[in-house]
Design a protein around this motif. Structure first.
Motif, PDB file in Angstrom:
ATOM      1  N   ALA A   8      40.335   0.430   6.348  1.00  0.00           N
ATOM      2  CA  ALA A   8      39.248   0.742   5.420  1.00  0.00           C
ATOM      3  C   ALA A   8      37.924   0.826   5.747  1.00  0.00           C
ATOM      4  CB  ALA A   8      39.359  -0.509   4.144  1.00  0.00           C
ATOM      5  N   LEU A   9      37.688  -0.217   6.838  1.00  0.00           N
ATOM      6  CA  LEU A   9      36.253  -0.272   7.448  1.00  0.00           C
ATOM      7  C   LEU A   9      36.229   0.923   8.445  1.00  0.00           C
ATOM      8  CD1 LEU A   9      33.741  -1.791   8.371  1.00  0.00           C
ATOM      9  CD2 LEU A   9      35.260  -2.939  10.256  1.00  0.00           C
ATOM     10  N   ASP A  25       0.925  -1.192   0.150  1.00  0.00           N
ATOM     11  CA  ASP A  25      -0.076   0.011  -0.110  1.00  0.00           C
ATOM     12  C   ASP A  25       0.793   1.298   0.137  1.00  0.00           C
ATOM     13  OD1 ASP A  25      -2.404  -1.606  -0.006  1.00  0.00           O
ATOM     14  OD2 ASP A  25      -2.424  -1.559   2.388  1.00  0.00           O
ATOM     15  N   GLU A  26       2.087   1.232   0.626  1.00  0.00           N
ATOM     16  CA  GLU A  26       2.807   2.419   0.708  1.00  0.00           C
ATOM     17  C   GLU A  26       3.914   2.606  -0.326  1.00  0.00           C
ATOM     18  OE1 GLU A  26       0.747   1.261   4.365  1.00  0.00           O
ATOM     19  OE2 GLU A  26       2.176   0.262   3.110  1.00  0.00           O
ATOM     20  N   GLY A  27       4.135   1.647  -0.977  1.00  0.00           N
ATOM     21  CA  GLY A  27       5.290   1.679  -2.170  1.00  0.00           C
ATOM     22  C   GLY A  27       6.588   1.496  -1.526  1.00  0.00           C
ATOM     23  N   LEU A  28       7.619   2.055  -2.219  1.00  0.00           N
ATOM     24  CA  LEU A  28       9.063   2.050  -1.666  1.00  0.00           C
ATOM     25  C   LEU A  28       9.054   2.543  -0.364  1.00  0.00           C
ATOM     26  CD1 LEU A  28      12.007   1.430  -2.122  1.00  0.00           C
ATOM     27  CD2 LEU A  28      12.279   3.520  -3.073  1.00  0.00           C
ATOM     28  N   GLN A  29       9.529   1.761   0.722  1.00  0.00           N
ATOM     29  CA  GLN A  29       9.627   2.170   1.954  1.00  0.00           C
ATOM     30  C   GLN A  29      10.819   1.766   2.794  1.00  0.00           C
ATOM     31  OE1 GLN A  29       7.655   4.170   3.639  1.00  0.00           O
ATOM     32  NE2 GLN A  29       6.800   4.640   1.654  1.00  0.00           N
ATOM     33  N   GLN A  30      11.639   1.151   2.241  1.00  0.00           N
ATOM     34  CA  GLN A  30      12.982   0.604   2.807  1.00  0.00           C
ATOM     35  C   GLN A  30      13.939   0.617   1.776  1.00  0.00           C
ATOM     36  OE1 GLN A  30      13.091  -2.827   5.391  1.00  0.00           O
ATOM     37  NE2 GLN A  30      14.811  -1.967   6.626  1.00  0.00           N
ATOM     38  N   VAL A  31      15.289   0.757   1.901  1.00  0.00           N
ATOM     39  CA  VAL A  31      16.386   0.624   1.291  1.00  0.00           C
ATOM     40  C   VAL A  31      17.420   0.209   2.009  1.00  0.00           C
ATOM     41  CG1 VAL A  31      18.297   1.579  -0.368  1.00  0.00           C
ATOM     42  CG2 VAL A  31      15.710   2.469  -0.477  1.00  0.00           C
ATOM     43  N   VAL A  32      18.018  -1.084   1.703  1.00  0.00           N
ATOM     44  CA  VAL A  32      18.980  -1.585   2.528  1.00  0.00           C
ATOM     45  C   VAL A  32      20.328  -1.721   1.713  1.00  0.00           C
ATOM     46  CG1 VAL A  32      19.752  -3.518   4.074  1.00  0.00           C
ATOM     47  CG2 VAL A  32      17.330  -2.936   3.856  1.00  0.00           C
ATOM     48  N   TRP A  33      21.364  -1.378   2.515  1.00  0.00           N
ATOM     49  CA  TRP A  33      22.602  -1.360   2.045  1.00  0.00           C
ATOM     50  C   TRP A  33      23.728  -1.994   2.889  1.00  0.00           C
ATOM     51  CZ3 TRP A  33      27.371   0.014   3.938  1.00  0.00           C
ATOM     52  CH2 TRP A  33      28.081   1.128   3.379  1.00  0.00           C
ATOM     53  N   VAL A  34      24.497  -3.079   2.255  1.00  0.00           N
ATOM     54  CA  VAL A  34      25.446  -3.706   3.128  1.00  0.00           C
ATOM     55  C   VAL A  34      26.806  -3.414   1.974  1.00  0.00           C
ATOM     56  CG1 VAL A  34      26.454  -6.097   3.852  1.00  0.00           C
ATOM     57  CG2 VAL A  34      23.962  -5.448   3.996  1.00  0.00           C
ATOM     58  N   GLY A  35      28.061  -3.233   2.898  1.00  0.00           N
ATOM     59  CA  GLY A  35      29.230  -2.947   2.087  1.00  0.00           C
ATOM     60  C   GLY A  35      29.781  -4.277   1.765  1.00  0.00           C
ATOM     61  N   ASP A  94      34.080 -14.156   5.923  1.00  0.00           N
ATOM     62  CA  ASP A  94      35.613 -14.383   5.709  1.00  0.00           C
ATOM     63  C   ASP A  94      36.352 -13.807   7.270  1.00  0.00           C
ATOM     64  OD1 ASP A  94      35.154 -11.700   5.590  1.00  0.00           O
ATOM     65  OD2 ASP A  94      36.297 -11.472   3.546  1.00  0.00           O
ATOM     66  N   GLY A  95      35.618 -13.313   8.325  1.00  0.00           N
ATOM     67  CA  GLY A  95      35.888 -12.780   9.317  1.00  0.00           C
ATOM     68  C   GLY A  95      36.201 -11.233   9.535  1.00  0.00           C
ATOM     69  N   ASN A  96      35.797 -10.837   8.047  1.00  0.00           N
ATOM     70  CA  ASN A  96      35.837  -9.221   8.019  1.00  0.00           C
ATOM     71  C   ASN A  96      34.529  -8.633   8.707  1.00  0.00           C
ATOM     72  OD1 ASN A  96      38.513  -8.462   7.305  1.00  0.00           O
ATOM     73  ND2 ASN A  96      37.952  -9.284   5.094  1.00  0.00           N
ATOM     74  N   ARG A  97      34.335  -7.505   8.547  1.00  0.00           N
ATOM     75  CA  ARG A  97      32.895  -6.874   8.706  1.00  0.00           C
ATOM     76  C   ARG A  97      32.146  -6.335   7.489  1.00  0.00           C
ATOM     77  NH1 ARG A  97      31.127  -8.347  13.379  1.00  0.00           N
ATOM     78  NH2 ARG A  97      29.674  -6.610  13.630  1.00  0.00           N
ATOM     79  N   GLU A  98      31.221  -6.582   7.517  1.00  0.00           N
ATOM     80  CA  GLU A  98      30.356  -5.558   6.403  1.00  0.00           C
ATOM     81  C   GLU A  98      29.367  -4.589   7.243  1.00  0.00           C
ATOM     82  OE1 GLU A  98      29.267  -9.482   3.541  1.00  0.00           O
ATOM     83  OE2 GLU A  98      28.067  -9.071   5.452  1.00  0.00           O
ATOM     84  N   LEU A  99      29.460  -3.222   6.574  1.00  0.00           N
ATOM     85  CA  LEU A  99      28.687  -2.392   7.023  1.00  0.00           C
ATOM     86  C   LEU A  99      27.193  -2.406   6.337  1.00  0.00           C
ATOM     87  CD1 LEU A  99      31.048   0.649   6.724  1.00  0.00           C
ATOM     88  CD2 LEU A  99      30.395  -0.300   8.670  1.00  0.00           C
ATOM     89  N   VAL A 100      26.439  -2.284   7.253  1.00  0.00           N
ATOM     90  CA  VAL A 100      24.951  -2.425   6.883  1.00  0.00           C
ATOM     91  C   VAL A 100      24.045  -1.061   7.339  1.00  0.00           C
ATOM     92  CG1 VAL A 100      22.838  -3.555   7.005  1.00  0.00           C
ATOM     93  CG2 VAL A 100      24.926  -4.855   7.288  1.00  0.00           C
ATOM     94  N   MET A 101      23.726  -0.399   6.290  1.00  0.00           N
ATOM     95  CA  MET A 101      22.858   0.677   6.472  1.00  0.00           C
ATOM     96  C   MET A 101      21.485   0.521   5.929  1.00  0.00           C
ATOM     97  SD  MET A 101      23.747   4.497   6.417  1.00  0.00           S
ATOM     98  CE  MET A 101      22.949   5.769   6.880  1.00  0.00           C
TER      99      MET A 101
END
Length: 175
Positions: free
Chosen positions: A89-90, A72-82, A133-140
């Motif tokens: 670098a992180l 009903d509301e259309g686009l309501q969330q955008v998720v990003w993972v690096g 792989d033991g690294n971290r992924e940013l998630v926004m």
């Protein structure tokens, strides 16, 4: 619906447009989106998955972008993972995203995990998770103005709020 993942290529790509949604998209009803790699549906939510190299996930540090469309509301969330990162670098990428969040939304508060930040009104969240792989992924994630209504409908139809999927993604186990 399985956990939504979104990876962006840079702070600039994840910036909301004048209408508030990242990648130059507008919150609300949509008539056209790029063709996704795959789509998953649960109750009133449809998640559109875009892996690295698929518009809008075409930046060099982007693993995936997910657009969450509410019936009903259309686009309501955008998720990003690096992409998986570690060390400087992180830290550099996180600082850049944090600074852009502060510029746009003000100072964030502490989120549901030790390294997460939530901006006022809960409209944006930055966290990280451990990669294979033991690294971290940013998630926004950024949510639109109709997200609360969308989540209420999702809860009524499934027994859990829409935020459960993001919580599962970052490992908090709660919405």
């Amino acid at each position: 619906m399985s956990t939504a993942l979104v990876l962006t290529h840079s702070v600039t790509a994840a910036e909301p447009s004048a209408d508030g949604a990242p990648f130059g998209l507008a919150w609300g009803p949509i008539t056209k989106v790029p063709r996704p790699f795959k789509a998953e549906h649960e109750a009133n939510l449809t998640a559109l998955f875009y892996p690295h190299g698929w518009d809008p996930a075409n930046g060099p540090a982007t693993a995936e972008v997910i657009l969450v469309i509410c019936r009903d509301e259309g686009l309501q969330q955008v998720v990003w993972v690096g992409l998986p990162m570690s060390g400087e670098a992180l830290a550099r990428t996180r600082r850049a995203i944090h600074a852009e969040g502060v510029r746009r939304y003000g100072e964030p508060g502490v989120g549901g995990t030790a390294d997460s930040e939530v901006w006022p009104g809960g409209r944006a969240l930055l966290a990280s998770r451990e990669a294979a792989d033991g690294n971290r992924e940013l998630v926004m994630t950024a949510v639109g103005p109709g997200y609360a209504a969308c989540s209420e409908t999702h809860h009524a139809e499934t027994g859990h709020p829409a935020g459960t999927h993001m919580a599962d993604l970052i490992g908090t186990g709660s919405p």
